[in-house]
Design an enzyme around this catalytic site. Sequence first.
Site, PDB file in Angstrom:
ATOM      1  CE  LYS A 156      -4.302  -1.858   0.424  1.00  0.00           C
ATOM      2  NZ  LYS A 156      -5.280  -1.463  -0.398  1.00  0.00           N
ATOM      3  CE  LYS A 201     -11.012  -5.146  -3.490  1.00  0.00           C
ATOM      4  NZ  LYS A 201     -10.621  -3.983  -2.984  1.00  0.00           N
TER       5      LYS A 201
END
Length: 358
Positions: free
Chosen positions: A160, A264
């Site tokens: 990240k 997702k």
Amino acid sequence: MITKLLVHRRRLALAQPFVTAVRRADHLDVTLVEARDDAGRSGWGEAAVSWRVTGESPESVTAVVAGPLADAVVGRDPADPDLPGMIAGAVWGNAAARSAVECAVLDLAAQRAGRSFAAGLGAASSSVRTDMTLSAASVAETEAAAVSAVERGFGTIKLKVNAASDLVPLLRTVRAAVGDDISIRIDANQAWSVADAVGRLHAVERAGIAIELVEQPVAAADIAGLATVRSRVGIPVLADEAIRTDDDLDRILAFGAANAVNLKLAKSGGPTATLRLATRASDAGVSVFVGCMLESAVGVAAAAAVAGACAPNRVHDLDGGLWLHGSPVVGGARYERDRILLSERDGLGIETITEETI
């Protein structure tokens, strides 16, 4: 037939803070949906909620499950092929809640048919591989976390990053620490402008640092900007927040905006919609990854079953359950190194829910 829908909440601490370009989390409010049938069975689904991603909360999930979603499914056969469409049409938005209800219904249907949840979706394998996500942190902290992940058996790590991240020293340090055989992905979570993304990624290319892909470098709504990044850099571009619906995929394909998409269940509204998007993307030559939000093993198991059905040989993005201290249920899927091992029992293989914590 389905007799009722129930919502259960559990509060679980994270093993360590989860930090991205847009948020920090220290715990997770797990929101589970239970569908019961007239034979006493329970099917399970999870609503992975986030104000920033799904626009939902545990309270909104509770309300919509008790209202229009219960109206759509209670009294019906869980194997009814029209149910996914009825769930999708029962309410606007609320994708995570719709996904949880559909998963719970499909879990019931699989149990009644005497097969696993994954087999019910057409998955040939009972396991899939996942990457390991590392929170945005200092270079030294990221290096230590990367080494730890590799020692735990992960062959793919996802870093990240944010607007303050200096990519070249970060990636050079991590690459040196983990070696050349480990795949490295970076996820900006929309942190950069188009010009900033191109400049940062060109610097990585000039430095000769190999990375597998960059995920969502610019704002989700800026499909033209995403296409610009893809056209100007050699690093493959993965769309995540930019894709939720068929219309989103249409725009991505029209602009040639991404090499791959991260699908997702909580964004798409459940397994049926996610598999439809996966088929359309694959047919158009766009690679498919299945991801998860910060969610427990219940949601991860359903997502892993979808991954096994649409892209069984890919390394997906399904490490969410590893971030939690414990599980809200007994049974179901489990992790072994970088693999998610799905239950071979009927349905999701969940035996029971843990004691109430919220």
